[in-house]
Design a protein around this motif. Sequence first.
Motif, PDB file in Angstrom:
ATOM      1  N   ALA A 186       0.837  -1.208   0.000  1.00 23.97           N
ATOM      2  CA  ALA A 186       0.000   0.000   0.000  1.00 23.97           C
ATOM      3  C   ALA A 186       0.866   1.250   0.000  1.00 23.97           C
ATOM      4  O   ALA A 186       1.867   1.347   0.716  1.00 23.97           O
ATOM      5  N   ILE A 187       0.448   2.238  -0.807  1.00 31.94           N
ATOM      6  CA  ILE A 187       1.136   3.523  -0.902  1.00 31.94           C
ATOM      7  C   ILE A 187       0.118   4.612  -0.569  1.00 31.94           C
ATOM      8  O   ILE A 187      -0.832   4.831  -1.328  1.00 31.94           O
ATOM      9  N   THR A 188       0.305   5.264   0.564  1.00 31.48           N
ATOM     10  CA  THR A 188      -0.600   6.319   1.001  1.00 31.48           C
ATOM     11  C   THR A 188       0.111   7.658   0.912  1.00 31.48           C
ATOM     12  O   THR A 188       1.254   7.784   1.365  1.00 31.48           O
ATOM     13  N   VAL A 189      -0.547   8.642   0.321  1.00 32.60           N
ATOM     14  CA  VAL A 189       0.008   9.996   0.236  1.00 32.60           C
ATOM     15  C   VAL A 189      -0.919  10.944   0.998  1.00 32.60           C
ATOM     16  O   VAL A 189      -2.129  10.953   0.758  1.00 32.60           O
ATOM     17  N   VAL A 190      -0.359  11.710   1.916  1.00 26.79           N
ATOM     18  CA  VAL A 190      -1.127  12.714   2.646  1.00 26.79           C
ATOM     19  C   VAL A 190      -0.735  14.086   2.120  1.00 26.79           C
ATOM     20  O   VAL A 190       0.435  14.472   2.175  1.00 26.79           O
ATOM     21  N   GLU A 191      -1.708  14.820   1.604  1.00 24.50           N
ATOM     22  CA  GLU A 191      -1.469  16.154   1.042  1.00 24.50           C
ATOM     23  C   GLU A 191      -2.571  17.097   1.527  1.00 24.50           C
ATOM     24  O   GLU A 191      -3.752  16.824   1.346  1.00 24.50           O
ATOM     25  N   ARG A 192      -2.177  18.205   2.123  1.00 31.06           N
ATOM     26  CA  ARG A 192      -3.165  19.104   2.715  1.00 31.06           C
ATOM     27  C   ARG A 192      -3.703  20.151   1.751  1.00 31.06           C
ATOM     28  O   ARG A 192      -4.716  20.781   2.041  1.00 31.06           O
ATOM     29  N   GLU A 193      -3.027  20.365   0.621  1.00 30.25           N
ATOM     30  CA  GLU A 193      -3.449  21.406  -0.307  1.00 30.25           C
ATOM     31  C   GLU A 193      -4.297  20.807  -1.427  1.00 30.25           C
ATOM     32  O   GLU A 193      -3.786  20.099  -2.296  1.00 30.25           O
ATOM     33  N   ILE A 220      -4.800   8.578  -1.928  1.00 31.54           N
ATOM     34  CA  ILE A 220      -4.521   9.966  -1.571  1.00 31.54           C
ATOM     35  C   ILE A 220      -5.422  10.365  -0.410  1.00 31.54           C
ATOM     36  O   ILE A 220      -6.649  10.250  -0.494  1.00 31.54           O
ATOM     37  N   GLU A 221      -4.811  10.820   0.673  1.00 34.85           N
ATOM     38  CA  GLU A 221      -5.538  11.338   1.826  1.00 34.85           C
ATOM     39  C   GLU A 221      -5.376  12.860   1.836  1.00 34.85           C
ATOM     40  O   GLU A 221      -4.257  13.366   1.941  1.00 34.85           O
ATOM     41  N   ARG A 222      -6.486  13.572   1.704  1.00 32.63           N
ATOM     42  CA  ARG A 222      -6.425  15.030   1.771  1.00 32.63           C
ATOM     43  C   ARG A 222      -6.525  15.455   3.229  1.00 32.63           C
ATOM     44  O   ARG A 222      -7.516  15.151   3.904  1.00 32.63           O
ATOM     45  N   GLY A 223      -5.523  16.147   3.712  1.00 29.74           N
ATOM     46  CA  GLY A 223      -5.547  16.603   5.093  1.00 29.74           C
ATOM     47  C   GLY A 223      -4.163  16.945   5.577  1.00 29.74           C
ATOM     48  O   GLY A 223      -3.162  16.787   4.869  1.00 29.74           O
ATOM     49  N   ASP A 224      -4.098  17.408   6.793  1.00 35.69           N
ATOM     50  CA  ASP A 224      -2.840  17.811   7.416  1.00 35.69           C
ATOM     51  C   ASP A 224      -2.083  16.573   7.886  1.00 35.69           C
ATOM     52  O   ASP A 224      -2.665  15.680   8.523  1.00 35.69           O
ATOM     53  N   LEU A 225      -0.802  16.517   7.583  1.00 36.91           N
ATOM     54  CA  LEU A 225       0.002  15.346   7.938  1.00 36.91           C
ATOM     55  C   LEU A 225       0.052  15.145   9.445  1.00 36.91           C
ATOM     56  O   LEU A 225      -0.090  14.015   9.938  1.00 36.91           O
TER      57      LEU A 225
END
Length: 225
Positions: free
Chosen positions: A89-96, A123-128
């Motif tokens: 699994a590859i999860t990316v957290v990006e807040r913008e 892709i997880e949208r939010g603050d790391l």
Amino acid sequence: MTATDTGPVVLDRREGPYGEVVLRRHGELLQIIANGCFLMDTSDGRSERLLVDAALAALGPRERPSVLIGGLGVGFSLAHAAADARFGAITVVEREPAIVDWHRAGPLAAISAEALADPRTRIERGDLLAHLRETSATYDLLCLDIDNGPGWTVTEDNDGLYRPAGLADCARVLTPGGVLAVWSAQPSADFEGTLRNAGFQQVRTEEIPVARGVPDVVHLAVRPE
């Protein structure tokens, strides 16, 4: 006059949850600017790829390791991870939201489209920092590239990531023996000390040569078994 002589051209400018974010083109390069601070461009990508490679190399034998990438940026780290069949699994957290949009339906799709279509990618949208505090998930690798380094943060809120409480959250979501990798524009002996004081082991710094100035680095640390 060639296209490279005209200077940067703004492709999109938005007010995000943490201030202004800008995507601009300068000749052949795409650049991301946050609140007037240059973050990254598409000029090279060696250091973003090393962030992933160095973390994986520091991990002990592990079947299909999972990775959290903190910060989508221009997409080099994600694309590199997705091109490696060893990852699970590859999860990316990006807040913008704007940065995610530029990848999904904008100029940065040229780098990340294949990786975003990979079924392993989420892709997880939010603050790391909030994600690290609140998630119930665990990861074998944390590859974090949300600032220019522990001493050069994009916003003041990010400073907490590099302090003991933030590093404790990193350790909590890492599996035993998991690896924390933090990209930085310059080495930081103080941050190495903070990592050791937070209980991480095998703390070291890998340098990435650049054309001019101080090398970029990746700080590496391992959660004890």
